[in-house]
Each structure stands twice: as C-alpha cells, then as structure tokens.
Scaffold this motif. Structure first.
Motif, mmCIF file in Angstrom:
data_model
loop_
_atom_site.group_PDB
_atom_site.id
_atom_site.type_symbol
_atom_site.label_atom_id
_atom_site.label_comp_id
_atom_site.label_asym_id
_atom_site.label_seq_id
_atom_site.Cartn_x
_atom_site.Cartn_y
_atom_site.Cartn_z
ATOM 1 N N PRO A 22 0.788 -1.235 0.000
ATOM 2 C CA PRO A 22 0.000 0.000 0.000
ATOM 3 C C PRO A 22 0.819 1.283 0.000
ATOM 4 C CG PRO A 22 0.090 -0.939 2.196
ATOM 5 C CD PRO A 22 0.820 -1.891 1.313
ATOM 6 N N ARG A 56 -0.742 5.628 -3.905
ATOM 7 C CA ARG A 56 -0.993 6.741 -2.993
ATOM 8 C C ARG A 56 0.246 7.538 -2.615
ATOM 9 N NH1 ARG A 56 -2.424 3.145 2.320
ATOM 10 N NH2 ARG A 56 -2.652 5.083 3.413
ATOM 11 N N THR A 97 3.535 10.586 0.875
ATOM 12 C CA THR A 97 4.448 10.798 2.017
ATOM 13 C C THR A 97 5.767 10.090 1.704
ATOM 14 O OG1 THR A 97 3.366 8.868 2.949
ATOM 15 C CG2 THR A 97 2.688 10.993 3.834
ATOM 16 N N PRO A 123 11.243 9.897 9.661
ATOM 17 C CA PRO A 123 10.582 9.553 10.934
ATOM 18 C C PRO A 123 11.215 8.359 11.644
ATOM 19 C CG PRO A 123 9.333 8.628 9.133
ATOM 20 C CD PRO A 123 10.498 9.355 8.515
ATOM 21 N N PHE A 252 23.194 3.022 13.205
ATOM 22 C CA PHE A 252 21.871 2.457 12.861
ATOM 23 C C PHE A 252 21.769 1.031 13.409
ATOM 24 C CE2 PHE A 252 18.083 1.995 10.354
ATOM 25 C CZ PHE A 252 18.055 0.653 9.989
HETATM 26 N N1 T1G Z 1 6.829 -0.715 6.002
HETATM 27 C C1 T1G Z 1 5.894 -1.689 5.955
HETATM 28 N N2 T1G Z 1 4.558 -1.470 6.037
HETATM 29 C C2 T1G Z 1 4.163 -0.192 6.183
HETATM 30 C C3 T1G Z 1 5.082 0.885 6.250
HETATM 31 C C4 T1G Z 1 6.468 0.578 6.148
HETATM 32 N N3 T1G Z 1 7.389 1.517 6.170
HETATM 33 N N4 T1G Z 1 4.360 2.029 6.403
HETATM 34 C C5 T1G Z 1 3.074 1.681 6.423
HETATM 35 N N5 T1G Z 1 2.949 0.359 6.293
HETATM 36 C C6 T1G Z 1 1.695 -0.390 6.246
HETATM 37 C C7 T1G Z 1 0.885 -0.237 7.530
HETATM 38 O O1 T1G Z 1 1.316 -1.187 8.483
HETATM 39 C C8 T1G Z 1 -0.513 -0.518 7.002
HETATM 40 O O2 T1G Z 1 -0.576 -1.924 6.812
HETATM 41 C C9 T1G Z 1 -0.498 0.097 5.620
HETATM 42 O O3 T1G Z 1 0.888 0.188 5.227
HETATM 43 C C10 T1G Z 1 -1.103 1.480 5.572
HETATM 44 O O4 T1G Z 1 -0.430 2.245 6.578
HETATM 45 C C11 T1G Z 1 16.741 3.004 5.975
HETATM 46 C C12 T1G Z 1 15.268 2.268 8.031
HETATM 47 C C13 T1G Z 1 3.107 5.991 5.321
HETATM 48 C C14 T1G Z 1 2.186 7.910 6.658
HETATM 49 O O5 T1G Z 1 8.377 5.123 9.436
HETATM 50 O O6 T1G Z 1 4.031 6.688 8.807
HETATM 51 O O7 T1G Z 1 13.014 3.954 6.118
HETATM 52 O O8 T1G Z 1 -2.482 -2.370 8.397
HETATM 53 O O9 T1G Z 1 -2.475 2.510 8.007
HETATM 54 O O10 T1G Z 1 -2.473 6.212 7.870
HETATM 55 O O11 T1G Z 1 16.466 5.131 6.831
HETATM 56 O O12 T1G Z 1 1.969 4.279 7.374
HETATM 57 O O13 T1G Z 1 -2.899 -2.069 5.935
HETATM 58 O O14 T1G Z 1 -1.698 -4.110 6.778
HETATM 59 O O15 T1G Z 1 -0.354 3.840 8.477
HETATM 60 O O16 T1G Z 1 -2.255 6.433 5.322
HETATM 61 C C15 T1G Z 1 10.492 4.884 7.731
HETATM 62 C C16 T1G Z 1 5.773 4.532 8.529
HETATM 63 C C17 T1G Z 1 10.768 3.417 7.811
HETATM 64 C C18 T1G Z 1 6.740 5.386 7.725
HETATM 65 C C19 T1G Z 1 0.695 6.103 5.781
HETATM 66 N N6 T1G Z 1 9.112 5.089 7.325
HETATM 67 N N7 T1G Z 1 4.441 4.614 7.960
HETATM 68 O O17 T1G Z 1 -0.241 6.323 6.808
HETATM 69 O O18 T1G Z 1 -1.758 4.320 6.417
HETATM 70 S S1 T1G Z 1 12.390 3.118 8.438
HETATM 71 C C20 T1G Z 1 8.141 5.178 8.260
HETATM 72 C C21 T1G Z 1 3.669 5.703 8.196
HETATM 73 C C22 T1G Z 1 13.429 3.611 7.187
HETATM 74 C C23 T1G Z 1 15.719 4.025 6.385
HETATM 75 C C24 T1G Z 1 14.890 3.584 7.525
HETATM 76 C C25 T1G Z 1 2.276 5.623 7.634
HETATM 77 C C26 T1G Z 1 2.088 6.416 6.333
HETATM 78 P P1 T1G Z 1 -2.015 -2.674 6.982
HETATM 79 P P2 T1G Z 1 -1.282 3.236 7.486
HETATM 80 P P3 T1G Z 1 -1.762 5.884 6.606
#
Ligand code: T1G
Length: 695
Positions: A22, A56, A97, A123, A252
């Motif tokens: 998603p 999205r 996002t 984040p 990290f």
């Molecule tokens: N990985 C896997 N699944 C994810 C995900 C992610 N990063 N983000 C969201 N999902 C899944 C979530 O569990 C849900 O699943 C569905 O997507 C919809 O999410 C190397 C290590 C993007 C703002 O921290 O903040 O990058 O329940 O319900 O309200 O530096 O999801 O449908 O099965 O939240 O519209 C950094 C975390 C990762 C972003 C969307 N990124 N996600 O919000 O939908 S660490 C984050 C969010 C990283 C690097 C490092 C939000 C969203 P299901 P949702 P939403």
C-alpha cells in the motif's frame, strides 16, 4: 524488471515507477528493481532517469516488516549510492508521504520535484532507529545542521512548501508525479543541467555535538534514537562522506538491536491492528450524519469539540438555555486552542460554533440523530433516566452510547427496548485532545453498532480499542490496580515523591501522584467511597491518608494543593508538607513499621501489578488481545511508547521472572498478588503475550 518497479523509456528518459502497495515500502524486490532499472537506463543510453511512485505515495520508507530479520542485499544505502553515482541525471518526483528511506532515495537523486500536497520526512526515530541510508549524511549538506537536526530528531513530516524553502525540493508543480517528473527531466536535459550529487556538496562546519547529544537525550526522556541520530549528523560534519556513511550504518545497527526499537515497532503495528477485529469483517457501520451529545460539561463539551473538528454536525442537549450557552462557551474555549495553533481558521471557528453546533434543551431535538452520546453525571440512576428518554425519542436504528468510565453498560441497556443499539464510548479527558477511545461492547450490542463506534472513532481521529464490560473496562481497571500497588508501597514505607520520581525515570511523563493531582484527588476519593459502600473484600488493605487529604479540601491542581503544592504553578513538584504526617499517622494506626524501598523495587512491583491485572483483563476477554491493552495504556495513560506497552514490556523482561516475583509477593498478600491464570498458562507453555497477538 520486477513487477514492483516497472521500466519504460520515453525519448531520452528512463522511467522507473514503483508499484508496491500500500505504501511502496522499499522491500527487497523494490530495492533490486531500482538497481536493475538504473543499470538498464545506462545500458540503453538514456540521458535521464525519472523515479516516482504509483498509487498513494512515493516510497514511504524501508519495509519495517523486514526489521529484526537477517538483512538481504542490495541494502538501501547501497541503492542510494548506486542512484547518486549514475552518470545520468536522476530526478525523483514526490507525492503522498516520502518518508525515511523514501526521502533518502530522493536525496540520492540529483533533482527533486513534488506535487503541492506532498509531505516528506525522516521519521525513523519514531520507530526507534535513525536514518540508515544516508539521511544523516546528505540532509545536513542540503539544508544545514540546525534544520536537519530538527527534521531528523523530531521525525516530523515536512510539507512541500517548507521543503522547497529548506532546500530539500527544487520545484513544486501541481499534477501527476509521472507527468511533472517527465517534464522536469526533459527541462534538465534541454538545459544540459549538471548532475548534482549531494554527497559532493560541502558538509556544514562541526558544532558542539556533545552538548547537542545531551540536550536531545534529556528532551527525549530516555528515548535513545534522536540522540544517537545526532552522532550521525556529527559524522557528516567531521568525516569524509564514505566514512560518514560507514559511521551512520554502525549507529543504525546499534539502534536496531535495542529494546526501544522493538517497543516502538510493536506500538506502530499494534495501533494499526487494534481496529482489525474478526467480528467486524464485512460489517457495515450505520449512518453517522447527525450526532447528539447530552451534557455539556467538561467531557460533553470535549466530545462535541472533537466531533466538530472532524466535520460532524452536533446537537448538544443541556438542562437549560443558560447551561447550554455555558457548554457552548466551553466548546469555543476548546476551539480557541485549535485556532491559536493554526489548526483551524477564524472562518472555520465561526462555522463550527455558529452552524455545525446546535444547542437544545428538549430531547425532541434528537429525534433524527443517527447516534447520541450521553456525558451526564456518573450516577446509574441518572444514566438510566437519560436512556429511558432516548429510547422514547430516538428513531429506530439510532445508536445510543454512554460515555461512562466504569458503569455497567448491560444495566443501562436493559432500561431500553433496544439493547442491541446500546454501546459504551468511553472518551478520555480532555476528549478533544486525548486520542484513546474505549468502545465498550455490552452483551447484546449488535455487531454493526460496534462497527459504528469504530467508524465514529475513525472520523474523530481516535485510536479505538474494543473493551468488554467490567468495572473500569480495560484502562481504568488496570490503573486502579497499579495505583493500589503504589498506595500499598506508601503504607509500607515508600513516599509518593519517591514513587513519582522512580516512575518518571522509567519513562512515564508523570508519576501516579502527579497524575492524580492533575485529574483531581476527589475522583479517587469517590471511587474509594463507592467501593467501600459496595463492600470491599476483607483481604483488601485500606488506608485513610488519601481521604484525609481530600477532607482537608486538597484535590490537587484544581485547589492548588494535593500531593504537591501548586502555589508556584502547575508544574511544581514541591511536596505538600501535610502529606507525610498523614501517611505516618496512617502507618502508625495500622501498626506498620515503614521499610526502605529502592527505586528498582518500586518499578518492579508497580509494573508487575500492571502486567498481572492486564493479563486478567485479557484472560477474561475484556480486552481481545494483549496488543489492545498495550494500545490502551500507550494512548490513555502515558505509558512510555518506546517500551511498547505493558505486555510488550513484560515479554521483553521475560514472563517467568515476573511470575516468580508475583508468586513470592503473594506469600505476604495472596489477595492483591493472586497470579493471573493467563500469565501462569503462558509461562507453563513457554509462550509470550506476542504469541497471543499472533494467534
Ligand atoms: N513498512 C511496511 N509497512 C508499512 C510501512 C512501512 N514503512 N508504512 C506503512 N505500512 C503499512 C501499515 O502497516 C498498514 O498496513 C499500511 O501500510 C497502511 O499504513 C533506511 C530504516 C506511510 C504515513 O516510518 O508513517 O526507512 O495495516 O495505516 O495512515 O532510513 O503508514 O494495511 O496491513 O499507516 O495512510 C520509515 C511509517 C521506515 C513510515 C501512511 N518510514 N508509515 O499512513 O496508512 S524506516 C516510516 C507511516 C526507514 C531508512 C529507515 C504511515 C504512512 P495494513 P497506514 P496511513
């Protein structure tokens, strides 16, 4: 090419489109697809590469479901380096996002364009890690130390306009990311624009990073990730780029192995799982166009404010026009906060208070309401009177909800001809601020009424948790137990001040006695009087010091004196000198010789009481899963998020040791420390609360 990254060549531009719903998380296939795509573009003589996301959003980060599993290459920092080192011009077109690794992919590109509504950020600290694919090395080179410290240590999202101003974005153009990206790439080709690898830009001059580290650690109240991320930015300023990348990876990896990362990831997925219940699958909620609120006191006005802010129309019933106007004043006061913070405009303020809100004193005004929430005095006879009237007035199919914090919803439903339409919607004060909503399901509550409760919670931006009917439902029942544990430790020798300090060092924003002063000591006093009137178990220990404090008129912050003396202001932690003498007198009256408690024992007992009661709440089905308890305590009771919630914390401590403590304390007080059957069962089976979440 992988199906999650499609490849297309349009003229001189190679187009890499992500299609991994998603949120286009950067799982292995996506990472591999990006590397393959860059290589293919170079082989096919493209002059530029466009990267964008279908669906999205642009990439929303690394796939956090891979965390904790053995990492598999290509690793994200290497994917970023491969993109940046391409001899072609690489353009990222952002929408939705672009977060974490997603923004890092964009930072590794040579140019960045976005649609106006795009948001972006790093984040990672919010889930216990830090940028690990060059974010701490590239962002400071683009926007400087101060701004990158703010973005990285807060984990906040940045809107497109701010991102352009900061220097993260080069352009903002309205339209589809693919189209605006293609046009921008072509413009750069025509202008013979140079590649602009961020890694080749000069790093900012170093500052006093030790002082910054200490300041960020203190601000995080024990949260490690933001402070460790400061060391990443330090590496950017003090080391050559490649060494800085290595240092970032080391930091990290350190964070990846912490309990805090486990706790925060658990919280992330738990708050999304908590609304997913088998009983709701395929169940459509009822309509929610017209909402009624009965009672415009603190709670009723808070609920009305929260509903108004989420675009719902509210009819608020009070006993008299004067009381209704007073309620409107409270709502306007609540909305002033949103106005001051820029959350709403003056026009919206006007619209909400003058058009979306209707005041009335006659229940007849609720005849067309789809759902009515009562927030009247917490007295069963008063609630029954309200529901009798609602039953007579409201249309068939209207949902009748009580905001009671502990009264029996079954008993309330029984006075109506429609118990299937009755439910508890327990908001937390202040209702327009607190995100937790306990949806209390009575024996006869219909499934679509439960679904309607969750739909209302969703509209109001709440984190809704399903609860069964018992005294205190999930949160207040568990609170009552760990508060009692603290009171017993006071009887036995600890002071309220030592307990507050110990729990604040554990990570609570406020200790239990500071919280009690904030909420009002008269609330606990009323509960103790009610429980005595109902007949306390003779094995339960009683105490009088807290009652005497209330009898002296000390209700906490609202009277300026409680456990603490608030004459110096609400944040005061000056003990009220009357408290310890009351405690010492109580101990003497009960023949108790006080003993010394260490902070460590205070936390062990307090947490064991919380976990034990939580295990009973899950075992009795009041909470459907352990994660429901975790989410309740995280969102309603200030439990430190980086510990994941009481049952995640218990799993990480190890259940056998916890049960050993409880069993040993039960020798002195078998009533309070009766082990929860579920806890005993899990220990016997060698299972965890998380195993139950997965069942
Ligand atoms: N990985 C896997 N699944 C994810 C995900 C992610 N990063 N983000 C969201 N999902 C899944 C979530 O569990 C849900 O699943 C569905 O997507 C919809 O999410 C190397 C290590 C993007 C703002 O921290 O903040 O990058 O329940 O319900 O309200 O530096 O999801 O449908 O099965 O939240 O519209 C950094 C975390 C990762 C972003 C969307 N990124 N996600 O919000 O939908 S660490 C984050 C969010 C990283 C690097 C490092 C939000 C969203 P299901 P949702 P939403």
């Amino acid at each position: 090419m992988s199906e999650v990254i499609s490849y297309e060549k349009i003229g001189d531009i190679a187009v890499l489109a992500a299609n991994n719903p998603p949120v286009n998380a950067l799982g292995l296939a996506v990472r591999q697809g990006l590397v393959d795509g860059i290589e293919r573009a170079e082989k096919e003589g493209a002059r530029a590469v466009l990267i964008y996301g279908e669906g999205r959003t642009f990439f929303a980060g690394a796939d956090i479901r891979e965390f904790g599993k053995p990492p598999v290459g290509p690793f994200l920092p290497d994917v970023c380096s491969r993109i940046e080192s391409s001899p072609l011009i690489v353009v990222s077109a952002l929408h939705g996002t672009a977060l974490g690794g997603g923004l890092e992919i964009a930072l590794a590109s040579h140019y960045r364009i976005a649609v106006p509504k795009a948001r972006m950020g790093l984040p990672e600290v919010l889930i216990g890690v830090m940028p690990g694919a060059g974010g701490t090395q590239r962002l400071p080179r683009l926007i400087g130390i101060d701004k990158s410290l703010d973005v990285i240590t807060s984990g906040r999202q940045v809107g497109a306009k701010e991102a352009l101003k900061l220097g993260i974005l080069d352009k903002i153009v309205d339209g589809e990311p693919r189209e605006i990206g293609l046009a921008y790439a072509q413009e750069l080709i025509d202008a013979n624009a140079p590649r602009r690898p961020v890694s080749e830009m000069p790093a900012p001059a170093p500052v006093d990073f030790d002082a910054l580290y200490d300041a960020v650690l203190k601000k995080g109240r024990g949260l490690l990730a933001p402070a460790v991320a400061v060391r990443g930015i330090q590496a950017c300023c003090e080391l050559p780029f490649d060494e800085g990348m290595k240092r970032e990876r080391e930091l990290f990896a350190q964070l990846m192995n912490t309990d805090q990362r486990q706790g925060l990831i658990h919280a992330f997925f738990a708050e999304r799982a908590v609304g997913k219940l088998p009983e709701l699958e395929g169940v459509a909620p009822r309509a929610l166009n017209a909402i009624g609120v009965i009672g415009g006191g603190t709670m009723g006005a808070g609920i009305a404010t929260s509903a108004l802010l989420s675009g719902l129309k509210i009819t608020l019933i009070e006993m008299s026009p004067k009381a209704a106007e007073a309620a409107k004043g409270r709502i306007a006061g609540n909305l002033q906060g949103a106005l001051k913070r820029g959350k709403i405009s003056p026009e919206t303020f006007e619209e909400l208070t003058e058009k979306a809100l209707t005041l009335a004193t006659d229940y007849a005004a609720l005849k067309d309401a789809d759902l009515v929430i009562e927030a009247v005095f917490e007295e069963m006879s008063v609630k029954k009177d309200v529901f009798t009237k609602l039953d007579a007035i409201c249309k068939p199919g209207a949902v009748l909800a009580s905001n009671t914090s502990y009264l029996d919803i079954n008993e309330i439903a029984a006075v109506t001809s429609r118990p299937a339409d009755v439910i508890g919607l327990h908001f937390f004060s202040p209702a327009h601020v607190m995100k937790l909503l306990e949806i209390v399901v009575a024996d006869k509550t219909a499934a679509d009424v439960v679904a309607t409760g969750f739909a209302l919670g969703g509209k109001m931006g709440k984190v809704s948790v399903r609860a069964g009917v018992c005294d205190g439902f999930i949160g207040n029942r568990i609170l009552s137990t760990y508060r009692t544990c603290a009171d017993y430790m006071i009887l036995d020798g600890a002071s309220p001040y030592q307990i507050d300090k110990a729990l604040e060092e554990f990570g609570f924003a406020m200790g239990p006695y500071a919280v009690a002063d904030l909420a009002g000591l008269d609330i606990g006093w009323a509960v103790r009087k009610r429980k005595r009137a109902e007949g306390m178990n003779p094995q339960a220990r009683d105490f009088t010091y807290a009652d005497k404090l209330c009898e002296d008129g000390h209700f906490g912050q609202k009277t300026g004196m409680g456990y603490y003396d608030y004459s110096a202001g609400p944040k005061s932690r000056v003990p009220n000198p009357e408290v310890m003498p009351l405690i010492e007198a109580d101990r003497a009256a009960q023949g108790i010789t006080p003993r010394v408690f260490t902070d460590e024992e205070i936390v062990r007992r307090y947490m064991a009481a919380m976990v034990n009661e939580a295990a009973k709440v899950v075992g009795e089905g009041i909470a459907k899963r352990p994660l429901d308890v975790d989410v309740t305590l995280l969102y309603g009771y200030g439990f430190p998020r980086y510990r994941g919630g009481p049952l995640k914390w218990a799993d990480m401590q190890g259940l056998p040791a916890l049960l050993d403590d409880i069993t040993s304390w039960a020798e002195a007080d078998g009533y309070f420390w009766a082990p929860a059957p579920l806890l005993e069962q899990l220990v016997a089976e060698g299972r965890s609360f998380d195993d139950l979440n997965r069942d």
